[in-house]
Design an enzyme around this catalytic site. Sequence first.
Site, PDB file in Angstrom:
ATOM      1  N   ASN A   6       0.855  -1.187   0.000  1.00 18.90           N
ATOM      2  CA  ASN A   6       0.000   0.000   0.000  1.00 18.90           C
ATOM      3  C   ASN A   6       0.900   1.250   0.000  1.00 18.90           C
ATOM      4  O   ASN A   6       1.688   1.455   0.934  1.00 18.90           O
ATOM      5  CB  ASN A   6      -0.892  -0.042   1.254  1.00 18.90           C
ATOM      6  CG  ASN A   6      -1.827   1.152   1.332  1.00 18.90           C
ATOM      7  OD1 ASN A   6      -1.421   2.279   1.101  1.00 18.90           O
ATOM      8  ND2 ASN A   6      -3.074   0.906   1.668  1.00 18.90           N
ATOM      9  N   HIS A   9       1.019   6.206   1.786  1.00 22.58           N
ATOM     10  CA  HIS A   9       1.804   7.140   2.606  1.00 22.58           C
ATOM     11  C   HIS A   9       2.953   7.804   1.863  1.00 22.58           C
ATOM     12  O   HIS A   9       3.564   8.745   2.379  1.00 22.58           O
ATOM     13  CB  HIS A   9       2.243   6.481   3.908  1.00 22.58           C
ATOM     14  CG  HIS A   9       1.058   6.201   4.794  1.00 22.58           C
ATOM     15  ND1 HIS A   9       0.005   7.086   4.915  1.00 22.58           N
ATOM     16  CD2 HIS A   9       0.735   5.136   5.556  1.00 22.58           C
ATOM     17  CE1 HIS A   9      -0.904   6.580   5.728  1.00 22.58           C
ATOM     18  NE2 HIS A   9      -0.487   5.393   6.125  1.00 22.58           N
ATOM     19  N   HIS A  42      -5.635   3.694  -1.744  1.00 19.68           N
ATOM     20  CA  HIS A  42      -6.967   4.006  -1.212  1.00 19.68           C
ATOM     21  C   HIS A  42      -7.372   5.386  -1.724  1.00 19.68           C
ATOM     22  O   HIS A  42      -6.735   6.382  -1.376  1.00 19.68           O
ATOM     23  CB  HIS A  42      -6.895   3.987   0.330  1.00 19.68           C
ATOM     24  CG  HIS A  42      -8.206   4.154   1.016  1.00 19.68           C
ATOM     25  ND1 HIS A  42      -8.361   3.934   2.362  1.00 19.68           N
ATOM     26  CD2 HIS A  42      -9.434   4.523   0.567  1.00 19.68           C
ATOM     27  CE1 HIS A  42      -9.620   4.151   2.713  1.00 19.68           C
ATOM     28  NE2 HIS A  42     -10.291   4.526   1.632  1.00 19.68           N
ATOM     29  N   ARG A  44      -9.579   7.991  -1.077  1.00 16.69           N
ATOM     30  CA  ARG A  44     -10.507   8.431  -0.035  1.00 16.69           C
ATOM     31  C   ARG A  44     -11.395   9.544  -0.555  1.00 16.69           C
ATOM     32  O   ARG A  44     -11.003  10.322  -1.423  1.00 16.69           O
ATOM     33  CB  ARG A  44      -9.730   8.946   1.186  1.00 16.69           C
ATOM     34  CG  ARG A  44      -8.961   7.886   1.959  1.00 16.69           C
ATOM     35  CD  ARG A  44      -8.383   8.508   3.220  1.00 16.69           C
ATOM     36  NE  ARG A  44      -9.455   8.986   4.080  1.00 16.69           N
ATOM     37  CZ  ARG A  44      -9.930   8.301   5.119  1.00 16.69           C
ATOM     38  NH1 ARG A  44      -9.413   7.143   5.459  1.00 16.69           N
ATOM     39  NH2 ARG A  44     -10.916   8.794   5.839  1.00 16.69           N
ATOM     40  N   ARG A  48      -7.195  12.808   0.949  1.00 24.22           N
ATOM     41  CA  ARG A  48      -6.120  13.317   1.825  1.00 24.22           C
ATOM     42  C   ARG A  48      -4.731  12.841   1.388  1.00 24.22           C
ATOM     43  O   ARG A  48      -3.742  13.448   1.733  1.00 24.22           O
ATOM     44  CB  ARG A  48      -6.370  12.948   3.280  1.00 24.22           C
ATOM     45  CG  ARG A  48      -6.197  11.481   3.584  1.00 24.22           C
ATOM     46  CD  ARG A  48      -6.100  11.240   5.080  1.00 24.22           C
ATOM     47  NE  ARG A  48      -7.372  11.413   5.743  1.00 24.22           N
ATOM     48  CZ  ARG A  48      -7.769  10.674   6.778  1.00 24.22           C
ATOM     49  NH1 ARG A  48      -6.969   9.725   7.259  1.00 24.22           N
ATOM     50  NH2 ARG A  48      -8.919  10.872   7.351  1.00 24.22           N
ATOM     51  N   GLU A  69      -8.732   0.560  -2.885  1.00 24.85           N
ATOM     52  CA  GLU A  69      -9.676   0.553  -1.770  1.00 24.85           C
ATOM     53  C   GLU A  69     -10.525   1.798  -1.875  1.00 24.85           C
ATOM     54  O   GLU A  69     -10.000   2.881  -2.184  1.00 24.85           O
ATOM     55  CB  GLU A  69      -8.917   0.605  -0.440  1.00 24.85           C
ATOM     56  CG  GLU A  69      -7.971  -0.538  -0.230  1.00 24.85           C
ATOM     57  CD  GLU A  69      -7.040  -0.268   0.951  1.00 24.85           C
ATOM     58  OE1 GLU A  69      -7.126   0.811   1.576  1.00 24.85           O
ATOM     59  OE2 GLU A  69      -6.219  -1.136   1.226  1.00 24.85           O
ATOM     60  N   THR A 100      -8.387   3.375   8.448  1.00 24.03           N
ATOM     61  CA  THR A 100      -9.656   2.638   8.364  1.00 24.03           C
ATOM     62  C   THR A 100      -9.877   1.823   9.636  1.00 24.03           C
ATOM     63  O   THR A 100      -9.281   0.772   9.825  1.00 24.03           O
ATOM     64  CB  THR A 100      -9.646   1.703   7.134  1.00 24.03           C
ATOM     65  OG1 THR A 100      -9.098   2.420   6.044  1.00 24.03           O
ATOM     66  CG2 THR A 100     -11.034   1.238   6.782  1.00 24.03           C
ATOM     67  N   GLU A 150     -11.254  -9.388   2.661  1.00 23.28           N
ATOM     68  CA  GLU A 150     -10.003  -9.031   3.340  1.00 23.28           C
ATOM     69  C   GLU A 150     -10.344  -8.874   4.809  1.00 23.28           C
ATOM     70  O   GLU A 150     -11.209  -8.065   5.179  1.00 23.28           O
ATOM     71  CB  GLU A 150      -9.413  -7.735   2.759  1.00 23.28           C
ATOM     72  CG  GLU A 150      -8.128  -7.361   3.494  1.00 23.28           C
ATOM     73  CD  GLU A 150      -7.344  -6.228   2.834  1.00 23.28           C
ATOM     74  OE1 GLU A 150      -7.514  -5.984   1.628  1.00 23.28           O
ATOM     75  OE2 GLU A 150      -6.564  -5.584   3.573  1.00 23.28           O
ATOM     76  N   HIS A 213      -4.068  -4.538   7.667  1.00 26.08           N
ATOM     77  CA  HIS A 213      -4.209  -3.414   8.604  1.00 26.08           C
ATOM     78  C   HIS A 213      -3.355  -3.634   9.846  1.00 26.08           C
ATOM     79  O   HIS A 213      -3.578  -4.568  10.597  1.00 26.08           O
ATOM     80  CB  HIS A 213      -5.659  -3.149   9.018  1.00 26.08           C
ATOM     81  CG  HIS A 213      -5.801  -1.750   9.541  1.00 26.08           C
ATOM     82  ND1 HIS A 213      -6.161  -0.688   8.752  1.00 26.08           N
ATOM     83  CD2 HIS A 213      -5.519  -1.237  10.758  1.00 26.08           C
ATOM     84  CE1 HIS A 213      -6.129   0.413   9.480  1.00 26.08           C
ATOM     85  NE2 HIS A 213      -5.738   0.109  10.685  1.00 26.08           N
TER      86      HIS A 213
HETATM   87  N1  PXP Z   1      -5.989  -3.125   3.860  1.00 25.81           N
HETATM   88  C1  PXP Z   1      -6.976  -2.193   3.897  1.00 25.81           C
HETATM   89  C2  PXP Z   1      -8.322  -2.578   3.363  1.00 25.81           C
HETATM   90  C3  PXP Z   1      -6.738  -0.887   4.383  1.00 25.81           C
HETATM   91  O1  PXP Z   1      -7.731   0.022   4.414  1.00 25.81           O
HETATM   92  C4  PXP Z   1      -5.435  -0.558   4.809  1.00 25.81           C
HETATM   93  C5  PXP Z   1      -5.133   0.839   5.287  1.00 25.81           C
HETATM   94  O2  PXP Z   1      -5.308   1.731   4.246  1.00 25.81           O
HETATM   95  C6  PXP Z   1      -4.430  -1.544   4.734  1.00 25.81           C
HETATM   96  C7  PXP Z   1      -4.738  -2.826   4.279  1.00 25.81           C
HETATM   97  C8  PXP Z   1      -3.012  -1.271   5.132  1.00 25.81           C
HETATM   98  O3  PXP Z   1      -2.928  -0.972   6.478  1.00 25.81           O
HETATM   99  P1  PXP Z   1      -1.526  -0.498   7.104  1.00 25.81           P
HETATM  100  O4  PXP Z   1      -1.178   0.812   6.467  1.00 25.81           O
HETATM  101  O5  PXP Z   1      -1.833  -0.399   8.552  1.00 25.81           O
HETATM  102  O6  PXP Z   1      -0.527  -1.563   6.768  1.00 25.81           O
END
Ligand code: PXP
Length: 270
Positions: A6, A9, A42, A44, A48, A69, A100, A150, A213
């Site tokens: 992901n 960030h 994601h 959003r 953001r 996402e 999330t 998921e 997550h």
């Molecule tokens: N999976 C989903 C569906 C999420 O919403 C997120 C956070 O955006 C993640 C995985 C990744 O989470 P983390 O950044 O805590 O690894």
Amino acid sequence: MRLGVNVDHIATLREARAINEPNPLEAVFVAKNAGAHQITIHLREDRRHIHDSDVRSIIAQSPLPVNVECALTESITEILCALTPHRITLVPEKRQEVTTEGGLDLKAHQDSIARTLSRYHAHGIHTALFIDPSVENVTLAKELGAHCVELHTGKYANLHLMRSSNLPKTHHSLSEFALPASELESLLDSELTLLANSAKTAREVGLECFAGHGLNYQNIAPIRAIDEISELNIGHSIIARAVFVGLERAIADMLTLCRRTPQNPHHRQT
Ligand code: PXP
């Protein structure tokens, strides 16, 4: 075990200056070089971090499948039906949340989830629902027509963190876990059992099962030990490590931990 990286960030850092770097698109090529299996972003409602232009350029240029996402809103659904990513993962969204926090309330939104899934399916898009682990949620996800689930590992990750560190008790959303060690241990065990039973049910009803997550280099092993989970989506911990060791190495290190090998214990241990 597949790894979806992901890259939200990377965009968060860009937004801190509101300029054009770092560009999350560049991370896609680094992830490919490191051996990642998928890119996750994601989009959003508040934009953001990831913007529409990021989604467009990443889908157009990524050599890896792209998992987007998003929330269940009409405007987002329209944008993403037109862009046809490889996969859509429906997630709940609250504007003020840091990340999330929790899975979709499938019961409360059954009709709109089923309708939105069929719209994506009509565009040939693979779909997943981000859910809190429970046998009921997995069964309902199947009934609503999703291809995959998921499982939200946030509660597991929070419990693991509280057990292994002395994080300030005021840390957002973690205060409820300021419990005695024995209680933490038993909550952690119940959460892992719930994740394992949910994954087993997913396989039985014919859904692919992923998890994500709060997963990191320290807490991944017991999740890797759940055979029915075939993919992890991880963002924060990889980007945090990348600050010190570089993105390619941070992803490669996580991939090493994802592998089910004799070096990586493939049995239940916390
Ligand atoms: N999976 C989903 C569906 C999420 O919403 C997120 C956070 O955006 C993640 C995985 C990744 O989470 P983390 O950044 O805590 O690894």
